[in-house]
Design a protein around this motif. Structure first.
Motif, PDB file in Angstrom:
ATOM      1  N   LEU A 189      37.136  33.875  47.514  1.00 38.46           N
ATOM      2  CA  LEU A 189      36.860  35.301  47.678  1.00 38.46           C
ATOM      3  C   LEU A 189      38.082  35.982  48.278  1.00 38.46           C
ATOM      4  CD1 LEU A 189      33.283  35.052  49.227  1.00 38.46           C
ATOM      5  CD2 LEU A 189      33.815  35.833  46.910  1.00 38.46           C
ATOM      6  N   CYS A 190      38.427  37.129  47.741  1.00 39.57           N
ATOM      7  CA  CYS A 190      39.570  37.886  48.225  1.00 39.57           C
ATOM      8  C   CYS A 190      39.260  38.470  49.606  1.00 39.57           C
ATOM      9  CB  CYS A 190      39.895  39.012  47.242  1.00 39.57           C
ATOM     10  SG  CYS A 190      41.433  39.889  47.605  1.00 39.57           S
ATOM     11  N   GLN A 191      40.327  38.781  50.352  1.00 37.03           N
ATOM     12  CA  GLN A 191      40.168  39.540  51.590  1.00 37.03           C
ATOM     13  C   GLN A 191      41.375  40.437  51.820  1.00 37.03           C
ATOM     14  OE1 GLN A 191      39.146  37.305  55.162  1.00 37.03           O
ATOM     15  NE2 GLN A 191      38.924  39.194  56.326  1.00 37.03           N
ATOM     16  N   MET A 192      41.913  40.946  50.736  1.00 35.30           N
ATOM     17  CA  MET A 192      42.989  41.913  50.877  1.00 35.30           C
ATOM     18  C   MET A 192      42.432  43.303  51.171  1.00 35.30           C
ATOM     19  SD  MET A 192      45.999  40.501  50.659  1.00 35.30           S
ATOM     20  CE  MET A 192      47.282  41.566  49.975  1.00 35.30           C
ATOM     21  N   CYS A 193      41.114  43.464  51.047  1.00 31.94           N
ATOM     22  CA  CYS A 193      40.429  44.661  51.526  1.00 31.94           C
ATOM     23  C   CYS A 193      38.991  44.256  51.847  1.00 31.94           C
ATOM     24  CB  CYS A 193      40.503  45.809  50.518  1.00 31.94           C
ATOM     25  SG  CYS A 193      39.322  45.723  49.158  1.00 31.94           S
ATOM     26  N   THR A 194      38.153  45.215  52.112  1.00 33.97           N
ATOM     27  CA  THR A 194      36.789  44.928  52.538  1.00 33.97           C
ATOM     28  C   THR A 194      35.864  44.495  51.411  1.00 33.97           C
ATOM     29  OG1 THR A 194      34.856  45.900  53.613  1.00 33.97           O
ATOM     30  CG2 THR A 194      36.154  47.355  52.251  1.00 33.97           C
ATOM     31  N   THR A 195      36.257  44.673  50.155  1.00 32.64           N
ATOM     32  CA  THR A 195      35.334  44.492  49.038  1.00 32.64           C
ATOM     33  C   THR A 195      35.011  43.038  48.753  1.00 32.64           C
ATOM     34  OG1 THR A 195      36.347  46.493  48.114  1.00 32.64           O
ATOM     35  CG2 THR A 195      34.856  45.278  46.691  1.00 32.64           C
ATOM     36  N   ALA A 196      35.887  42.113  49.129  1.00 35.24           N
ATOM     37  CA  ALA A 196      35.638  40.668  49.003  1.00 35.24           C
ATOM     38  C   ALA A 196      35.266  40.264  47.577  1.00 35.24           C
ATOM     39  CB  ALA A 196      34.553  40.225  49.975  1.00 35.24           C
ATOM     40  N   CYS A 197      36.100  40.624  46.623  1.00 37.37           N
ATOM     41  CA  CYS A 197      35.856  40.272  45.224  1.00 37.37           C
ATOM     42  C   CYS A 197      36.029  38.766  45.000  1.00 37.37           C
ATOM     43  CB  CYS A 197      36.833  41.017  44.313  1.00 37.37           C
ATOM     44  SG  CYS A 197      36.646  42.811  44.343  1.00 37.37           S
ATOM     45  N   GLY A 198      35.257  38.235  44.056  1.00 33.33           N
ATOM     46  CA  GLY A 198      35.415  36.845  43.676  1.00 33.33           C
ATOM     47  C   GLY A 198      36.737  36.637  42.951  1.00 33.33           C
ATOM     48  N   ILE A 199      37.465  35.590  43.342  1.00 32.37           N
ATOM     49  CA  ILE A 199      38.765  35.329  42.732  1.00 32.37           C
ATOM     50  C   ILE A 199      38.876  33.864  42.325  1.00 32.37           C
ATOM     51  CG2 ILE A 199      40.007  37.159  43.947  1.00 32.37           C
ATOM     52  CD1 ILE A 199      41.000  35.015  45.923  1.00 32.37           C
ATOM     53  N   ILE A 200      39.866  33.597  41.493  1.00 34.24           N
ATOM     54  CA  ILE A 200      40.241  32.234  41.128  1.00 34.24           C
ATOM     55  C   ILE A 200      41.702  32.046  41.507  1.00 34.24           C
ATOM     56  CG2 ILE A 200      40.509  30.549  39.272  1.00 34.24           C
ATOM     57  CD1 ILE A 200      37.608  31.271  39.678  1.00 34.24           C
ATOM     58  N   GLY A 201      41.964  31.023  42.331  1.00 32.72           N
ATOM     59  CA  GLY A 201      43.341  30.681  42.651  1.00 32.72           C
ATOM     60  C   GLY A 201      43.842  29.631  41.676  1.00 32.72           C
ATOM     61  N   HIS A 202      44.973  29.876  41.064  1.00 32.60           N
ATOM     62  CA  HIS A 202      45.567  28.948  40.098  1.00 32.60           C
ATOM     63  C   HIS A 202      46.672  28.168  40.799  1.00 32.60           C
ATOM     64  CE1 HIS A 202      43.627  30.831  36.484  1.00 32.60           C
ATOM     65  NE2 HIS A 202      43.485  31.800  37.376  1.00 32.60           N
ATOM     66  N   ILE A 206      46.593  34.716  40.962  1.00 35.66           N
ATOM     67  CA  ILE A 206      45.197  34.978  41.297  1.00 35.66           C
ATOM     68  C   ILE A 206      44.581  35.812  40.190  1.00 35.66           C
ATOM     69  CG2 ILE A 206      43.666  36.236  42.870  1.00 35.66           C
ATOM     70  CD1 ILE A 206      45.574  35.504  45.143  1.00 35.66           C
ATOM     71  N   THR A 207      43.420  35.378  39.718  1.00 31.87           N
ATOM     72  CA  THR A 207      42.652  36.158  38.741  1.00 31.87           C
ATOM     73  C   THR A 207      41.242  36.358  39.294  1.00 31.87           C
ATOM     74  OG1 THR A 207      41.986  34.145  37.568  1.00 31.87           O
ATOM     75  CG2 THR A 207      43.970  35.272  36.781  1.00 31.87           C
ATOM     76  N   ALA A 235      37.072  41.215  37.619  1.00 30.04           N
ATOM     77  CA  ALA A 235      38.195  42.134  37.817  1.00 30.04           C
ATOM     78  C   ALA A 235      38.840  41.882  39.176  1.00 30.04           C
ATOM     79  CB  ALA A 235      37.725  43.578  37.723  1.00 30.04           C
ATOM     80  N   VAL A 236      40.111  42.189  39.269  1.00 28.37           N
ATOM     81  CA  VAL A 236      40.826  42.084  40.530  1.00 28.37           C
ATOM     82  C   VAL A 236      41.881  43.186  40.556  1.00 28.37           C
ATOM     83  CG1 VAL A 236      42.505  40.410  39.649  1.00 28.37           C
ATOM     84  CG2 VAL A 236      42.025  40.495  42.103  1.00 28.37           C
ATOM     85  N   CYS A 237      42.095  43.790  41.730  1.00 26.52           N
ATOM     86  CA  CYS A 237      43.012  44.928  41.813  1.00 26.52           C
ATOM     87  C   CYS A 237      44.416  44.466  42.198  1.00 26.52           C
ATOM     88  CB  CYS A 237      42.489  45.951  42.825  1.00 26.52           C
ATOM     89  SG  CYS A 237      42.676  45.439  44.550  1.00 26.52           S
ATOM     90  N   GLY A 238      45.337  45.420  42.346  1.00 23.55           N
ATOM     91  CA  GLY A 238      46.709  45.094  42.697  1.00 23.55           C
ATOM     92  C   GLY A 238      46.818  44.383  44.030  1.00 23.55           C
ATOM     93  N   LYS A 239      45.995  44.772  44.995  1.00 27.23           N
ATOM     94  CA  LYS A 239      46.032  44.114  46.301  1.00 27.23           C
ATOM     95  C   LYS A 239      45.633  42.649  46.161  1.00 27.23           C
ATOM     96  CE  LYS A 239      43.207  47.055  48.335  1.00 27.23           C
ATOM     97  NZ  LYS A 239      43.007  48.076  47.318  1.00 27.23           N
ATOM     98  N   GLY A 240      44.600  42.387  45.350  1.00 27.13           N
ATOM     99  CA  GLY A 240      44.157  41.015  45.162  1.00 27.13           C
ATOM    100  C   GLY A 240      45.198  40.150  44.484  1.00 27.13           C
ATOM    101  N   VAL A 241      45.872  40.700  43.497  1.00 26.49           N
ATOM    102  CA  VAL A 241      46.912  39.958  42.785  1.00 26.49           C
ATOM    103  C   VAL A 241      48.064  39.616  43.726  1.00 26.49           C
ATOM    104  CG1 VAL A 241      48.661  40.163  40.975  1.00 26.49           C
ATOM    105  CG2 VAL A 241      46.316  40.909  40.527  1.00 26.49           C
ATOM    106  N   ALA A 242      48.284  40.454  44.738  1.00 25.71           N
ATOM    107  CA  ALA A 242      49.419  40.273  45.644  1.00 25.71           C
ATOM    108  C   ALA A 242      49.148  39.258  46.750  1.00 25.71           C
ATOM    109  CB  ALA A 242      49.802  41.617  46.266  1.00 25.71           C
ATOM    110  N   GLY A 243      48.017  38.582  46.725  1.00 23.39           N
ATOM    111  CA  GLY A 243      47.696  37.603  47.757  1.00 23.39           C
ATOM    112  C   GLY A 243      48.794  36.589  48.045  1.00 23.39           C
ATOM    113  N   PRO A 244      49.437  36.014  47.016  1.00 20.49           N
ATOM    114  CA  PRO A 244      50.496  35.031  47.290  1.00 20.49           C
ATOM    115  C   PRO A 244      51.629  35.565  48.144  1.00 20.49           C
ATOM    116  CG  PRO A 244      49.812  34.901  44.998  1.00 20.49           C
ATOM    117  CD  PRO A 244      49.137  36.120  45.572  1.00 20.49           C
TER     118      PRO A 244
END
Length: 743
Positions: free
Chosen positions: A36-49, A58-59, A70-79
């Protein structure tokens, strides 16, 4: 900048440069780990490759019912955060004056022993409330609450008062059972937006945006009232630039039209409102569209037209609001007025209407926290109770008026012997940040300060011990957000890679501290590892912890979307032994665990015993005696009805050069948590002041000019330090968007 801020002994030991690796093709074969993402409060489900032990991309996780892959720019920037070369990777202890930036690397054992010794001494003195815990975005609520409750401190603070307290309190006042509204946007035909920038920065950002755009594709109309021409405003059918803080008056003027022209759902109101329709009409008669035009700048004829359109679309219409309406002195009343609009047209709980869900997380009755559970603290905390703010803790979901605690600590309203800050850069991002820094620097006010965070920050700079925290990509959590599809779910945040350096998850830190503090705390942490704890936690889920690790998300397939929960009939078992008030129709059974008074379980409406709303009247409370009584208990006057309460500091003629300033978020940044992301900074690394072109022309300012901006406290006796005094000055560039219009 983080490295530059840290000087002195051992400074280089807090940094770890990005390790050298060979180039990896992100599209090649990788191991996929759901989280689960935590680049913001929404906590979207993610897949780490993962390739060769390294996160390469991250997708989105398609199994997440909210974000749906779906994942936003903040989520993609996790690495970029995970592999930031300036991350904190080892425990540090200051060796110079507090705030000098001089540190010594220490072992975890040394850090644990000193922290536990300090906390043990406070607890053994019988003053656990003198240990204060300030958290920012906390998604490890179960383990942190377990530790703080086991310790016995009620002095726990979050950032909610800076985020959504007014909105949550307004909704809780009106319907009682939830502090989150969830418009059924995907099935709606008409959406009124009061100051919510859902296309970029809403609490339910991606999940809301997905459903809102589907509604637009299906022909739904979107009308936005917002001060700034945001991306959300640009996506709307109509946008109206309003004077800040007047959203509630616009809603009250629309209520005036709806009542005056009999556009309401009178049968629904008579059944489900605790305030008679005619009394509502009589009350809102004072809020005319002409009055709203004078205050807000929106033409009266426009307000009338939109009110008629909104009512005509009922019940498949809804509102959405957020900081634009509620982050003001009068925000609580603004959002009560907006919520009332939905009651007037009878769309509450209806498909395509204004909906809600009792779970702002996962279903904790179906998936409970494992025993043993520590009791709630019984000691008192002046700074946590916040008696000056009568609605701060009036509802089941505590509001925690935390932005005033540093002022109260300075005023010595309560002694604080130890402070722990966690994922909260209050010294940089808090209002009156210079006051926060002053208090944190003063060892007579806060003798001991521990900071837990991923990065070295302004707040860490003023700590005594810094504990390096794992990023969300290296740790465990049970998590979920309010379900946009009205069916709750549960998610697992799990490490996609091993923690870097010696950074640790709080799920490792707090159990170890509890064991070292002792005194009975340790019995609430019988699990040897986090995995063992999660095995127990996810036992109710089919397939258990192993299934959660594989899928990342679980939804009970038997649950259906939660429309109109207030109409659910009570069962024979529920009614057995119950009593009914012949005057109100309220049905009681047993006693309330907090008050000892008879507990309401429902209400008879239309001859049927139904669940009702979870307000004292079991109906929608347009008029609330509950909040009036809470105000009286605190010596404050709270209006039982939604009112337009003009912002005092706005009600004057501004001299040349003085303007009302508002703030906003954009789609690639989220408070302090994204400021260290190189990828996101490359997208947006400036913070310009947006200025109306006409105003800029009067002041002789052109696009790109450097300006000096000075802010002042409000002139409002009801606000702490509301004396109109100068607060601070900054230099920034100015921009004048062509599309901006004057109020």
């Amino acid at each position: 900048m983080a490295a530059a801020a840290v000087g002195g002994v051992g400074a280089l030991e807090i940094t770890s440069r990005m390790p050298h690796t060979t180039t990896v093709d992100p599209l090649s074969n990788t191991t996929q780990v759901p989280s689960l993402c935590q680049m913001c409060t929404t906590a979207c489900g993610i897949i780490g490759h993962i390739a060769n032990g390294r996160l390469v991309k991250i997708t989105g996780n398609r199994l997440d019912p909210n974000s749906q892959g779906a994942v936003c720019g903040k989520g993609v920037a996790g690495p970029s955060v995970l592999y930031d070369p300036f991350r904190l990777l080892y425990p540090l202890k200051r060796v110079g004056e507090r705030g000098s930036g001089r540190w010594r690397r220490i072992s975890w054992d040394e850090a644990y022993d000193e922290i536990a010794g300090r906390l043990r001494e406070i607890r053994e003195r019988g003053r656990p409330e003198e240990f204060a815990f300030q958290q920012g975005r906390n998604r490890s609520t179960d383990i942190i609450s377990r530790f703080l409750n086991a310790y016995g401190t009620p002095s726990q603070f979050n950032h909610r008062a800076l985020c959504s307290s007014n909105r949550r309190a307004a909704i809780a006042t009106t319907i009682g059972e939830s502090d989150w509204d969830l418009g059924d946007f995907e099935h709606s035909n008409y959406v009124l937006n009061f100051g919510c920038n859902w296309a970029e920065a809403h609490q339910g950002h991606i999940p809301v945006a997905i459903r809102m755009m589907r509604a637009r594709q299906n022909g739904a109309k979107l009308v936005t009232f917002e001060t700034r021409l945001s991306n959300t405003a640009a996506l709307s059918d109509e946008w109206f630039c309003v004077k800040p803080g007047t959203d509630g008056l616009i809603a009250l003027a629309m209520a005036n039209v709806i009542c005056r022209e009999n556009l309401w759902d009178r049968p629904w109101l008579e059944a489900w409102s605790n305030y008679p329709p005619d009394k509502i009409a009589e009350y809102v008669a004072q809020y005319t569209p002409a009055y709203a035009e004078r205050e807000s700048g929106v033409p009266a004829t426009t307000i009338e037209r939109i009110a008629r359109e909104f009512a005509a679309a009922a019940p498949r219409c809804t509102t959405i609001c957020n900081r634009g309406s509620q982050s003001h002195r009068n925000g609580y009343y603004n959002d009560r007025a907006i919520t009332m609009l939905n009651a007037l047209v009878g769309n509450m709980g209806k498909r395509g209407g204004w909906c809600w869900h009792p779970q702002s997380a996962w279903d904790k009755k179906a998936i409970p926290e494992p025993n043993p559970i520590p009791p709630k603290p019984t000691t008192r905390s002046i700074i946590a109770e916040a008696k000056d703010w009568p609605l701060a803790n009036a509802f089941g979901s505590q509001m925690k008026v935390a932005e005033v605690i540093y002022l109260w600590i300075k005023e010595r309203r309560q002694k604080v012997s130890a402070l722990m800050t966690y994922n909260a850069d209050t010294a940089w991002s808090w209002p009156e940040a210079h006051l926060v820094r002053e208090v944190l620097r003063d060892e007579t006010l806060i003798p001991f300060h521990v900071c837990i965070d991923v990065m070295y920050s302004e707040t860490a700079h003023l700590a005594d011990i810094i504990l390096p925290w794992t990023t969300y990509l290296e740790r465990w959590d049970i998590d979920a957000r309010p379900p946009q599809g009205l069916v709750d779910y549960v998610g697992l945040r799990q490490p996609v890679v091993a923690p870097r350096g010696q950074s640790k998850d709080v799920r490792d830190i707090f159990p170890e501290l509890a064991r070292r503090v002792g005194g009975g705390m340790e019995k609430y942490f019988p699990w040897r590892t986090t995995e063992e704890y999660l095995e127990e936690y996810f036992r109710p889920v089919p397939g258990g912890f192993a299934a959660m690790r594989t899928r990342g998300i679980w939804i009970d397939p038997a649950k259906k979307p939660r429309y109109e929960p207030h109409t659910k009939p009570l069962t024979a078992d529920q009614l057995a032994g119950a009593t009914e008030d012949p005057h109100t129709g309220i049905i009681y059974k047993g006693a309330d665990s907090k008050t000892g008074q008879p507990a309401a379980i429902g209400i008879r409406v239309g001859g049927v015993a139904r669940r009702g709303f979870l307000t004292p009247s079991r109906k929608v409370e347009i008029h609330s005696d509950f909040i009036v009584n809470k105000g009286k208990a605190a010596g404050r006057e709270v209006n039982p009805l939604p009112v337009y309460d003009p912002i005092v500091s706005h009600q004057r003629d501004f001299p040349d050069g003085q303007l009302i300033m508002t703030s906003y978020k954009i789609n690639v940044h989220n408070a302090h948590r994204t400021m260290q992301s190189k990828w996101l900074q490359e997208i947006s690394h400036t913070n310009p002041a947006l200025l109306n072109r006409a105003t800029a022309g009067k002041l002789g300012i052109r696009d790109g000019d450097w300006i000096e901006l000075t802010s002042f406290r409000p002139r409002d006796a009801a606000v702490p330090m509301g004396d109109g005094s100068k607060l601070g000055t900054l230099r920034t560039r100015c921009a004048s968007p062509k599309a901006f219009t004057r109020w």
